[in-house]
Every structure is written in C-alpha cells, then in structure tokens.
Design an enzyme around this catalytic site. Sequence first.
Site: not given
Ligand code: EPU
Length: 419
Positions: A23, A123-124, A127, A328
């Site tokens: 990540n 996962r929208p 943001l 989350i």
């Molecule tokens: N969310 C929104 N709107 C957005 C973005 C996110 O509502 O525009 C919500 C998501 O739906 C979720 C929450 O916010 O419910 C957290 O999402 P976040 O954006 O923080 O996660 P991500 O960036 O998509 C990264 C990691 C994930 C990890 C999460 C949380 C990477 C490539 N992926 O995902 O990693 O679970 O942060 O820490 O960095 C994994 O490695 O298994 C994995 C899923």
Amino acid sequence: MDKIVIKGGKKLCGEVNISTAKNSILPIIAASILSGDKCIIEDAPMLEDVFVISDVLRTIRTKIDIDNNTNRILIDTSNIKDCEASSDLVKKMRASFLIMGSMIARFGKFRLSLPGGCNIGTRPIDLHLKGFSALGAEVSVGHGYVEAQAKKLIGNKIYLDFPSVGATENIMMAATTAEGETIIENAAEEPEIEDLAKFLNCMGANIIGAGTGTIRIIGVNELKGTTHKPIYDRIEAGTFMTAAAITRSKIKINGINEGHLKPVIAKLTEAGVSIEIEGSSMIVDADKELKPIDIKTMPYPGFPTDMQSQMSGLLCSVHGTSIITETIFENRFMHATEMKRMGANIKIDGRSAVIEGVNKLTGAEVRATDLRAGAALILCGLIAEGETEVTDIYHVDRGYVNIEKKLHGLGADIERLKM
Ligand code: EPU
C-alpha cells in the site's frame, strides 16, 4: 488458478523477512507520473498488484522495467501521451484510480474507467472527486468513466468527511504542482501516506504534516525523478505475528517498524502473546494459553481493517468469547463463512462478529474471497486437523510475496499447487 494446501499441526520456529509495503508502492508508482524524469524504486515487493499498476501505466506509454532479481523498478514516464487508461486493467485493481491525481496535475486532463465495487464493500470515490473539484478541476462522471480537466489546479482547503487513504493520496499528488497552498483536513494518517509524502518531497514537492490529520501542500513548479525504498509492510508483519500466535509458536520477524504496528502489538499483548522488539526485528512468543479479546477496526492509528480477518482466525482458536467490530468496510466478514466450514463458531450481527473459541478447526476446501480473507484462511489451515486447501489464491498473491515459501521456511507443512 493456483491453490495452497496446508497440513495443519506444525509449530513454527525461526525467522522471516518482511517485504516492503504494497500500500506504499502502489501510490508511489502513481506519483512517479508527476515528473517526466526517471524514478527508481528499490527493494520493491514483487506482487501481482505491482504488476497490474505497472501494466496500467504501460497503457499510457510509460516504460517500466521490473527486475525480479534485484527487486528494482525503473519507471520512465517521459513519453506519456494518452490521456485515457484501459478500462479492463483499471477494473482489475481499484488502486489504479490513484493515477488520476498525478495525470490531472501533469497533463491538465484525464479520462479513467470508474473502479467498481469489490468483495469487501462498495468503495465509492466521491471524496477523491470532491478534492479534484476543490482544486479547480471540472469533473464529470458518465458511461462508466470519470473525466477531469483543469487548465491550472489552484490550491484550496479540503475537509475530508472521512479520512480516506486513497483520497488523501490522490489529492496530495494532484496538489503538488497546484498554484498556492492546499490544506487537507481530516486527512488519513496511515504510515503509507507519510511514505508517499517522503517520496514526493524527494521529487521536489513541499508537503508538511503527512502522517497527521492536517496536511499542507505548497505548490511547486515542477518535480524531478528520484530513488526510493518503500517502508516495510506492516500488514504482512501483522499477519506473521498472528501466524506465530495461532500456532502458539515463537518466531523472529525481521523488517518491522514498531510505531506502525502499535495497535496490533497492543491487541496481541492483551491476548497474552509476548512481543519483544529489537530494533527493526521482533520476537513473537505465544507458547501459552491465550485470552479472548474485543477489537474494533478504525482509521490509523486505530486497529487496521487489513488485520481484521487474520485476527478473526486467531480468535477462533482462543477459548471464550471475542467480539470484532468492523467500521471501515461494510462487507469484510466473508472469511467467516469459510472459517465455519473449518469448524469455527462465528456469528455475524451487522458490523460485528461474535467469535466463540473452539477446541479444534478441521481441514476443508475453502475459498479466498479477498486478499486478507485468504491470508486468514491460510493461518487457520496451519492449526486445522488434516488438510486445508485454500483456492482462489490469486487474491493472496495480490498482496503477499511468496507467503507459502515464507511459512514453509518457518516450518509449516504448506505447498502451492499449480492448477
Ligand atoms: N470511502 C468513501 N469515499 C471515498 C473513498 C473512501 O466513502 O471517496 C470510504 C470507503 O468506502 C471505505 C472507507 O472510506 O468504507 C475507507 O476507504 P479508504 O479510501 O481509506 O481505503 P482505500 O484507499 O480504498 C486503502 C488500502 C486498503 C485498506 C484501506 C483502509 C491501498 C491500495 N488500499 O484502501 O487495503 O483496507 O486503505 O486502510 O492502499 C488491503 O491491503 O487489503 C486493502 C484493502
């Protein structure tokens, strides 16, 4: 599709080396687009997700050389021309959306396929898009694509409703060359954000406060190439800590950052595991009766959602009642159904799982429904009576370098069957 076969019951011993973080490297590869110079990533983890994001960049004419022997990746984005990326590859991996911020910053426009939902939640990306709009981009969504255009991005104050990791990263990248100052409030504080800021600052960006809830980005005119080694993978380290705990073994884990692992160390210690830190190594000793614990996943520095499935597996083997609450992702308990096939006693109630420890798990054919679920099922296989087959192992290959070889090196009876 490969599967992993484990004969349970072996104690683990010896040492394991942790790879650098998935990540961290994914946003760092996306950030290399910001400069037309070459960037080099040292000690990169050779993971499926790294290969997929590299292929996405190749579709927009980036030259990427991945050297499997030295684990070095050379990225040359000097010839990028296309301002649209292949939809199939983007759909394959959500993190591809991280190239959006860099592409708008460097070329003033980009069209990218909308990432779909995935097994762990919808996962929208609202943001991310709000952030680009706040920086002055015209953003439109239609026909399965996101399109953004901006003659010039202009710094702004952006408050995130939720500290999203991906949105913080994408906005941070977009803002590096925006005019004036951008402040991201309620930013994600994960160590991978700090690592990305370190990489961007080495490229010439001016980012202050990454790793805290308020990040200040003072726009600069241009970025240059750099060389970087990502931080160690705290989730891989946490997975091996849990492997020691579930098998009630003592192992040494090399390549850790104690600060990044605080919530995992705290919970395993509460369960009765003894953990000693020696610089960038740790000794995990679980050769004793463990206690049930309750866990609630939270944004960093809270307990990581990416360790929730593995801890669920561990708690199936601990007598008494443990409760895990997932805050989350709305659908991150799919491993429970598979663990039940192995004899686990787990009840899901909305966002919580109530786990009653059982005397034994029994080997079964189970399916990795996502990356961390797959890792958790492998951990359960290590203690299950008889043989466990974990199928759909490609999910696990997305985020773990040679997991079966590393566990085999610790004494587990585990092998990969090529299908
Ligand atoms: N969310 C929104 N709107 C957005 C973005 C996110 O509502 O525009 C919500 C998501 O739906 C979720 C929450 O916010 O419910 C957290 O999402 P976040 O954006 O923080 O996660 P991500 O960036 O998509 C990264 C990691 C994930 C990890 C999460 C949380 C990477 C490539 N992926 O995902 O990693 O679970 O942060 O820490 O960095 C994994 O490695 O298994 C994995 C899923």
